[in-house]
Design a protein around this motif. Structure first.
Motif, mmCIF file in Angstrom:
data_model
loop_
_atom_site.group_PDB
_atom_site.id
_atom_site.type_symbol
_atom_site.label_atom_id
_atom_site.label_comp_id
_atom_site.label_asym_id
_atom_site.label_seq_id
_atom_site.Cartn_x
_atom_site.Cartn_y
_atom_site.Cartn_z
ATOM 1 N N TYR A 57 -41.707 9.815 5.666
ATOM 2 C CA TYR A 57 -43.044 9.225 5.592
ATOM 3 C C TYR A 57 -42.960 7.806 5.023
ATOM 4 N N GLY A 58 -42.178 7.638 3.963
ATOM 5 C CA GLY A 58 -42.013 6.306 3.384
ATOM 6 C C GLY A 58 -41.413 5.329 4.372
ATOM 7 N N VAL A 61 -44.132 4.351 6.958
ATOM 8 C CA VAL A 61 -45.091 3.417 6.368
ATOM 9 C C VAL A 61 -44.478 2.020 6.291
ATOM 10 N N LEU A 62 -43.227 1.939 5.885
ATOM 11 C CA LEU A 62 -42.587 0.627 5.779
ATOM 12 C C LEU A 62 -42.428 -0.038 7.143
ATOM 13 N N ARG A 64 -44.485 0.239 9.565
ATOM 14 C CA ARG A 64 -45.811 -0.195 10.025
ATOM 15 C C ARG A 64 -46.347 -1.378 9.242
ATOM 16 N N ARG A 65 -46.198 -1.382 7.918
ATOM 17 C CA ARG A 65 -46.829 -2.434 7.128
ATOM 18 C C ARG A 65 -45.913 -3.054 6.083
ATOM 19 N N ASP A 122 -43.738 -1.841 0.600
ATOM 20 C CA ASP A 122 -45.118 -1.612 1.020
ATOM 21 C C ASP A 122 -46.025 -2.458 0.123
ATOM 22 N N HIS A 124 -49.118 -2.339 -0.370
ATOM 23 C CA HIS A 124 -50.130 -1.524 -1.040
ATOM 24 C C HIS A 124 -49.534 -0.688 -2.168
ATOM 25 N N HIS A 125 -48.272 -0.331 -2.056
ATOM 26 C CA HIS A 125 -47.554 0.471 -3.061
ATOM 27 C C HIS A 125 -46.139 -0.088 -3.194
ATOM 28 N N ARG A 128 -42.717 1.710 -3.290
ATOM 29 C CA ARG A 128 -42.109 2.230 -2.073
ATOM 30 C C ARG A 128 -41.327 1.078 -1.446
#
Length: 164
Positions: A57-58, A61-62, A64-65, A122, A124-125, A128
């Motif tokens: 999942y991490g 996410v990386l 994608r953004r 990321d 946003h976070h 990550r």
């Protein structure tokens, strides 16, 4: 002395057998009659699959953004039983410094403190974060973990492969 150890391990075995009774009941509701070892293999496989899912999942996410930043190796983590891994520090777009431990082993680039490393994080976070590059090592890491899960599930569901 041998009798006390035998009695102790018999008690431990019985405790584990009793702990598995809810899982055994669920399996029997589906018409299966697994051994204790098969249930343990299934539970370990589910546990490792959860860890792999969080890691995957991490990574998604990386992809994608993710934002790219320059980082540097600030330490080498030698505390685990596995290979040494680099501890990497980087600054996000706002200039705040973040630190993470890579899950990949050190190599020629990351093996020395102060080495420059490109990082994807990321926005946003920022906790990550991952090293950029090293696709072969990342693929090997992922394949090994999926092979472990597949092996555990094969042991859990293949009738007669293992028995108590």
């Amino acid at each position: 002395m041998e009798q006390s150890w035998t009695g102790f391990w018999a008690g431990v075995s019985e405790a584990f057998h009793q702990a598995l009774s809810p899982f055994r009941a669920i399996a029997e509701a589906f018409g299966r009659h697994p051994s204790d070892m098969q249930i343990w293999c299934f539970l370990c496989g589910v546990f490792f699959m959860a860890i792999i899912a969080m890691q995957s999942y991490g990574d998604i996410v990386l992809r994608r953004r993710g934002a790219v930043a320059s980082g540097k190796v600030v330490g080498i983590d030698k505390s685990s039983d596995g290979p040494d891994t680099p501890i990497i520090e980087f600054a996000d777009r706002l200039g705040k410094t973040w630190r993470f431990s890579s899950y990949l082993p050190v190599n020629g680039t990351t093996g020395s403190i102060g080495a420059a490393v490109e990082v994807m994080y990321d926005p946003h976070h920022p906790k990550r974060a991952r090293e950029v590059g090293r696709p072969l090592m990342k693929m090997v890491h992922l394949v090994v973990w999926y092979a472990i899960v597949a092996g555990l599930m094969a042991l859990a569901f293949w009738p007669g492969l293992i028995s108590d």
